[in-house]
Motif scaffolding. Sequence first.
Motif, PDB file in Angstrom:
ATOM      1  N   GLU A 121      59.570 140.408  46.104  1.00 32.39           N
ATOM      2  CA  GLU A 121      58.680 139.262  45.984  1.00 32.39           C
ATOM      3  C   GLU A 121      57.282 139.745  46.343  1.00 32.39           C
ATOM      4  O   GLU A 121      56.935 139.861  47.512  1.00 32.39           O
ATOM      5  CB  GLU A 121      59.149 138.163  46.953  1.00 32.39           C
ATOM      6  CG  GLU A 121      58.471 136.827  46.772  1.00 32.39           C
ATOM      7  CD  GLU A 121      58.986 135.806  47.783  1.00 32.39           C
ATOM      8  OE1 GLU A 121      59.399 134.719  47.359  1.00 32.39           O
ATOM      9  OE2 GLU A 121      58.957 136.111  48.999  1.00 32.39           O
ATOM     10  N   VAL A 151      57.439 134.684  43.704  1.00 31.67           N
ATOM     11  CA  VAL A 151      57.333 135.379  42.419  1.00 31.67           C
ATOM     12  C   VAL A 151      58.207 136.630  42.458  1.00 31.67           C
ATOM     13  O   VAL A 151      57.895 137.605  43.127  1.00 31.67           O
ATOM     14  CB  VAL A 151      55.874 135.771  42.109  1.00 31.67           C
ATOM     15  CG1 VAL A 151      55.797 136.503  40.762  1.00 31.67           C
ATOM     16  CG2 VAL A 151      54.988 134.538  42.094  1.00 31.67           C
ATOM     17  N   ASP A 165      59.812 135.358  35.449  1.00 32.63           N
ATOM     18  CA  ASP A 165      59.341 133.977  35.369  1.00 32.63           C
ATOM     19  C   ASP A 165      57.991 133.851  34.684  1.00 32.63           C
ATOM     20  O   ASP A 165      57.650 132.785  34.161  1.00 32.63           O
ATOM     21  CB  ASP A 165      59.253 133.366  36.779  1.00 32.63           C
ATOM     22  CG  ASP A 165      60.626 133.167  37.401  1.00 32.63           C
ATOM     23  OD1 ASP A 165      61.623 133.188  36.658  1.00 32.63           O
ATOM     24  OD2 ASP A 165      60.698 133.000  38.628  1.00 32.63           O
ATOM     25  N   LEU A 166      57.200 134.922  34.684  1.00 31.56           N
ATOM     26  CA  LEU A 166      55.905 134.904  34.004  1.00 31.56           C
ATOM     27  C   LEU A 166      55.973 135.514  32.611  1.00 31.56           C
ATOM     28  O   LEU A 166      54.970 135.496  31.880  1.00 31.56           O
ATOM     29  CB  LEU A 166      54.869 135.669  34.836  1.00 31.56           C
ATOM     30  CG  LEU A 166      54.590 135.173  36.253  1.00 31.56           C
ATOM     31  CD1 LEU A 166      53.536 136.055  36.926  1.00 31.56           C
ATOM     32  CD2 LEU A 166      54.136 133.721  36.234  1.00 31.56           C
ATOM     33  N   ASP A 167      57.134 136.084  32.258  1.00 30.26           N
ATOM     34  CA  ASP A 167      57.305 136.770  30.979  1.00 30.26           C
ATOM     35  C   ASP A 167      56.211 137.827  30.804  1.00 30.26           C
ATOM     36  O   ASP A 167      55.511 137.866  29.786  1.00 30.26           O
ATOM     37  CB  ASP A 167      57.284 135.780  29.810  1.00 30.26           C
ATOM     38  CG  ASP A 167      57.636 136.462  28.478  1.00 30.26           C
ATOM     39  OD1 ASP A 167      58.456 137.405  28.495  1.00 30.26           O
ATOM     40  OD2 ASP A 167      57.074 136.055  27.435  1.00 30.26           O
TER      41      ASP A 167
END
Length: 540
Positions: A291, A296, A317-319
Amino acid sequence: MTPRIDALVNNLEQTLPHALEQHDVPGAAVGICDSEEILWCAGFGTTARHQGTPIDTSTRFSVQSTSKLYTATSVLLAVEASELDLDEPITSYLPEFTVRSVFENAPATKITLRHLLSHTAGFTHEAPIGSNYSIGEGDFEAHCQSISDTWLRFPVGHHHEYSNLGIDLAGYIIQRTHGMPFEEYVRQELFEPLGLRRSTFDLDVIEADEKRAIGHWKPFEEAGKPLPVKVPMVAAGGLYTSVADALRYVQNHLRDGEDLLDGALLQEQYRIAYPAPGQSFGYGLGLYADEWEPGVLVRHHGGSGFGFQAQLCWVPDLDVGIVMLTNSFDHSLQNETAHRIVEWLAPAPTRRVAPAPNDGGETSGADTSSADLGALAGEYVGRLDDRVRVLAENGRLRLRGAEMSEATLTGADAMTLWNARRDRLRFLRDADGRVRYLQTLRDGQVRYRNDAATTPPSTLDPKHAGTYVAAAWGVPVATYRIFQDGESPVIGRLDDDEDAIALRLTAIGPHLYLSAMGEVLDLGSAPPTYANIPLTRVRE
């Protein structure tokens, strides 16, 4: 690209050339992708100082230990084809393999591919043939066979400890079971399907590439010596790739392996192997999960050595995926840049507020009458020489050291405590019931106890006491001193730190000693070795 990406790219294009100049890095290649396209990709500087050619997005760099991620994927391809089993003892594939241990009998029969890929087998980091200090006379096969002459640092499966040797053995198992060189298997099964034309583990192809980046490390530049290129640690650190190829590999992960690997098996790669209770982050099969910003998740693997530094990561999660490759060892720009990109793209974080430390970074723990505090007190040392001191005073525990500004011993479990980051830690016992390790449960990292409570009295032959130098291919890189300290011999690195760590040694055989961190000092070999690193005596 989105305005946010545009602004980030503009920032990187302006700041990176200055950063490379400031840190004296000859060249780098950097890129950002999402699951569908390469958003930005660029080269900076030159392949070699003074005489190199301009770096572009096809320039091959050594990515060192980032190779482990690709090797793990290659092993999983063989697992998917039912050619290998993650939980089968590796002696099923390498029946002649053995390894030494003071902790258990026949440890080789307990080691599985899952242990190898997750660094939980107990291996040390270097082998007698092919290491970060001496290439030795031998190829990849000779290097892997020499691992049988090494000593395990702890019982098989006890905890995670980073090592080259397990990953190299995993690659060697592919080579043996498929009857072809490891580099050829990876080319056919991984690089060709993903279209990675500038990626190779083939040492001959690498050496013949006149446009590849050349590694730089100041001690070698000052000595006027080139760094080796053909290194036997092929599976653990032998990959050369371009930034464009590396981004395409990352895209496969962002697409949940749909172009290559079954999604369920890919999730097996991401899962923490043999986790500690409550462990959220750490090492899966050939990669880290961490993280970097609160909330994140980042999956990543870096590489460092032989004049190169690399970082490859992606944020599901942000691709987004990030790659930075450099041809210098004397900096940490690859990590700083990757972290900066993630911070730039991540949602505004909710910052954690850590308790303020007391004077001297020292805090009292809770009163307890149930715990035998004397069995917990001592010095605990980690892989990167970080140190925590656990003190027992007036029925209370006190901790001093890295990230230890607060520590509380819980009433419910006298073997568990918390640090300033609110990470839980626990004390672990060895097979004899002695408290020997301090483990951070957040990521499974372990520190080793380094005091008299776990070190039986031993006597060093006076003829072995003295100063020794460790050299990397003839260039001195570290100095050690071996001496008797009370009832224990010790080995310590000599540096500018007056409080340098001296590891206690326990005799395990004639001229053989086990250090507090599980490494073996062999004073009977020629030359002497510590953790399989050759030592040269300095005449005083």
